[in-house]
Motif scaffolding. Structure first.
Motif, PDB file in Angstrom:
ATOM      1  N   THR A  38       2.021  -6.903  -0.933  1.00  0.00           N
ATOM      2  CA  THR A  38       3.428  -7.304  -0.891  1.00  0.00           C
ATOM      3  C   THR A  38       3.923  -7.847  -2.227  1.00  0.00           C
ATOM      4  OG1 THR A  38       3.097  -7.902   1.428  1.00  0.00           O
ATOM      5  CG2 THR A  38       5.128  -8.653   0.388  1.00  0.00           C
ATOM      6  N   TYR A  42       0.058  -4.591   7.254  1.00  0.00           N
ATOM      7  CA  TYR A  42       0.207  -5.573   8.335  1.00  0.00           C
ATOM      8  C   TYR A  42       0.189  -4.895   9.709  1.00  0.00           C
ATOM      9  CZ  TYR A  42       1.570  -8.261   4.295  1.00  0.00           C
ATOM     10  OH  TYR A  42       1.581  -8.853   3.056  1.00  0.00           O
ATOM     11  N   PRO A  48       5.512 -10.769   6.379  1.00  0.00           N
ATOM     12  CA  PRO A  48       4.338 -10.326   7.147  1.00  0.00           C
ATOM     13  C   PRO A  48       4.387 -10.734   8.609  1.00  0.00           C
ATOM     14  CG  PRO A  48       3.662 -11.224   5.032  1.00  0.00           C
ATOM     15  CD  PRO A  48       5.123 -11.542   5.193  1.00  0.00           C
ATOM     16  N   TYR A  61      -1.765 -14.753  12.880  1.00  0.00           N
ATOM     17  CA  TYR A  61      -1.174 -15.192  11.610  1.00  0.00           C
ATOM     18  C   TYR A  61      -1.766 -16.521  11.147  1.00  0.00           C
ATOM     19  CZ  TYR A  61       2.463 -16.120   8.130  1.00  0.00           C
ATOM     20  OH  TYR A  61       3.134 -16.390   6.959  1.00  0.00           O
ATOM     21  N   MET A  95      -1.050 -10.198   1.335  1.00  0.00           N
ATOM     22  CA  MET A  95       0.196 -10.610   0.689  1.00  0.00           C
ATOM     23  C   MET A  95       0.116 -10.444  -0.825  1.00  0.00           C
ATOM     24  SD  MET A  95       0.964 -14.161   2.722  1.00  0.00           S
ATOM     25  CE  MET A  95       1.404 -14.255   4.446  1.00  0.00           C
ATOM     26  N   ILE A 141      -4.803 -12.516   5.652  1.00  0.00           N
ATOM     27  CA  ILE A 141      -3.416 -12.074   5.498  1.00  0.00           C
ATOM     28  C   ILE A 141      -2.899 -12.430   4.111  1.00  0.00           C
ATOM     29  CG2 ILE A 141      -1.055 -12.358   6.379  1.00  0.00           C
ATOM     30  CD1 ILE A 141      -2.337 -12.933   9.134  1.00  0.00           C
TER      31      ILE A 141
END
Length: 238
Positions: free
Chosen positions: A27, A74, A209, A12, A23, A19
């Protein structure tokens, strides 16, 4: 996998720029859809219950549906990192766009059954959700439909039922409490509804996430442990 939480944190923080792309491309659009649809439902649905309204039921249903569906990139990202797959970001987005249909259908079915269960003292919905929770993970790991992954996913759900339920409850509660705290602080600064929505979306984009990636790491560990036990059992039988 020896230390799922440590592995998740390293990925992460170490791969955050990739990531972040997930997102913003997966997301965020789903959060925008969630915000629009749920606010519209609350606007047109009368509240005629002192406990919960029909709008609350729809809110829970849509939230759970998108929660389950939005996991895909993810899950694949952590799996690819663990397996050393090249072009991880592109592969994760590909799985979300191309191979996510069966997960979406599965999420629709699970969200309906779980929401009905939540209406009856919460526990039945939570039990069902914990039992089937690993199914989409196995599906994304193997690149198979959820229907072909159901048996293995359900088996992991039964074996690790209490751990899954505990992680989901703790993660959900922590996110809820943190969200309430931030929203309360925001109210002291502004009463703008737009500011509240943007703040809540930002929190969800950052926290969600990590929670899914952590769950993915644990399910990878549990799957490997069960496979090892099966190999040992077959060897002893032989």
């Amino acid at each position: 996998m020896e230390k799922p939480l440590k592995f998740t944190w390293e990925i992460y923080t170490g791969k955050f720029e990739k990531i972040l792309v997930l997102m913003l491309t997966t997301t965020l659009p789903l959060l925008m859809v969630h915000s629009y649809v749920t606010n519209y439902i609350y606007a047109i649905t009368p509240n005629d219950s002192a406990i919960y309204s029909v709008a609350d039921i729809y809110y829970g249903l849509i939230t759970l549906l998108l929660y389950l569906y939005a996991q895909i990139p993810y899950i694949r990202f952590i799996y690819n990192e663990y397996k050393g797959v090249e072009n991880n970001l592109r592969n994760s987005i590909y799985h979300f766009l191309v191979n996510g249909f069966t997960v979406f259908v599965f999420a629709c079915i699970v969200s309906i059954i779980s929401t009905v269960g939540f209406m009856f003292l919460i526990l039945p919905g939570l039990v069902f959700l914990a039992l089937v929770f690993p199914v989409p993970y196995i599906s994304v790991f193997d690149g198979k439909s959820v229907w072909k992954s159901f048996k293995e996913g359900f088996r992991i759900g039964k074996k690790k039922f209490f751990k899954i339920m505990l992680i989901v409850i703790l993660a959900g509660s922590a996110e809820l409490l943190f969200g309430i705290f931030v929203t309360y602080q925001l109210f002291n600064v502004t009463s703008s509804f737009a500011a509240q929505i943007i703040t809540q979306m930002t929190l969800n984009i950052i926290i969600y996430p990590f929670v899914i990636m952590m769950l993915t790491s644990y399910i990878l560990k549990w799957r490997e442990a069960l496979e090892t036990l099966e190999v040992k059992a077959n060897t002893n039988d032989g």
